[in-house]
Design an enzyme around this catalytic site. Structure first.
Site, mmCIF file in Angstrom:
data_model
loop_
_atom_site.group_PDB
_atom_site.id
_atom_site.type_symbol
_atom_site.label_atom_id
_atom_site.label_comp_id
_atom_site.label_asym_id
_atom_site.label_seq_id
_atom_site.Cartn_x
_atom_site.Cartn_y
_atom_site.Cartn_z
ATOM 1 C CG HIS A 8 0.171 6.238 -0.579
ATOM 2 N ND1 HIS A 8 -0.957 6.909 -0.983
ATOM 3 C CD2 HIS A 8 -0.163 5.611 0.583
ATOM 4 C CE1 HIS A 8 -1.949 6.687 -0.101
ATOM 5 N NE2 HIS A 8 -1.493 5.896 0.850
ATOM 6 C CG HIS A 57 -1.760 1.194 1.392
ATOM 7 N ND1 HIS A 57 -3.042 1.295 0.910
ATOM 8 C CD2 HIS A 57 -1.483 2.385 1.992
ATOM 9 C CE1 HIS A 57 -3.530 2.502 1.212
ATOM 10 N NE2 HIS A 57 -2.607 3.183 1.861
ATOM 11 C CD GLU A 58 2.446 3.660 3.640
ATOM 12 O OE1 GLU A 58 3.014 4.722 3.342
ATOM 13 O OE2 GLU A 58 1.281 3.607 4.042
HETATM 14 ZN ZN LIG Z 1 -2.536 5.126 2.411
#
Ligand SMILES: [Zn+2]
Length: 268
Positions: A130, A126-127
């Site tokens: 980004h 998820h990171e």
């Molecule tokens: Zn996030």
């Protein structure tokens, strides 16, 4: 005639911005080059390493690096970073982050909540999502941060010399560490969820644990633990159902990855 005027206005408004497509096909207006963002990411990471206690245990480091390297091995070559720096911070904070240019920070507090390799892979995926989707660049390019962004650009991207250093760190998603959280938006969260799901599945981590991760996060936030992660990565009611909508395709990527030999064996 109407069309020509419209086109002229659009161009002048967007002067200085670069229109690009995010990995999920969304149009973004970005003010900074990837070199600028990598420079900001590197300098901010140095700040973090100076200010936070770093875990030296090779057992813990090897575990987190085993997961992170399996995830980053799936990052498209077009991103231009092959060596991702991974640091484990010794803190009760339930938090993790990734920065432009290839830097990943994981807090030991997060490992209490994301307590399996699959769940930690979901957070790291998820990171990294980004970062791949240029969300920091997008936030620093937003109106309320534009003047600040100019200051950063004019100061040769020097984080330390910038008046509003805390705001820059917020733009990079490090707000919780500086006392004020600037949350990612719902669109950015959903986008990172889908990119992360794809990365973890292709790396050979069971994609359904992205769902069990957010359930664990919700459970932990009901207790007394500070949830820095949720302050910058707000959960929303659609998160789990959106992940589930994409689960069949993620499982198919996962099965292909496992068959091709991507079977990360990361143990604490
Ligand atoms: Zn996030």
């Amino acid at each position: 005639m109407k069309k020509i005027i419209l086109a002229a206005v659009t161009v002048s408004v967007l002067a200085g911005c670069q229109l690009t497509k995010s990995p999920t096909g969304r149009t973004q207006a970005l003010m900074y080059s990837s070199n600028d963002m990598s420079s900001l990411g590197a300098q901010s990471f140095e700040e973090m390493k100076k200010n936070e206690k770093i875990v030296t245990s090779s057992q813990v480091n090897n575990y987190v690096k085993c997961i992170a390297s399996a995830i980053t091995a799936q990052v498209p070559a077009s991103y231009g970073v092959t060596n991702w720096e991974v640091v484990v911070f010794d803190s009760k904070q339930v938090n993790a982050f990734a920065l432009p240019g290839g830097h990943i920070g994981v807090y030991t507090g997060l490992m209490q909540v994301a307590n399996s390799a699959d769940q930690l892979a979901a957070v790291i995926g998820h990171e990294v999502g980004h970062v791949l989707a240029n969300h920091s660049n997008e936030r620093l390019s937003q109106n309320k941060l534009t003047s600040l962004g100019m200051e950063v650009a004019n100061g040769a991207m020097g984080v330390a010399g910038v008046k509003n250093k805390a705001l820059v760190m917020q733009g990079l998603g490090l707000g919780a560490q500086y006392g004020i959280a600037l949350p990612f938006g719902r669109t950015q969260e959903s986008e990172s969820d889908l990119i992360g799901l794809d990365l973890m599945a292709k790396a050979g981590f069971a994609p359904e644990h992205s769902v069990s991760l957010w359930q664990a996060m919700a459970k932990a936030s009901g207790g007394n633990q500070p949830m820095e992660f949720l302050s910058t990565h707000p959960s929303n009611e659609h998160r789990i159902s959106d992940l589930n909508k994409n689960m069949a395709s993620a499982k198919s990527s996962y099965n292909q990855a496992r068959a091709a030999g991507n079977r990360p064996n990361c143990k604490l």
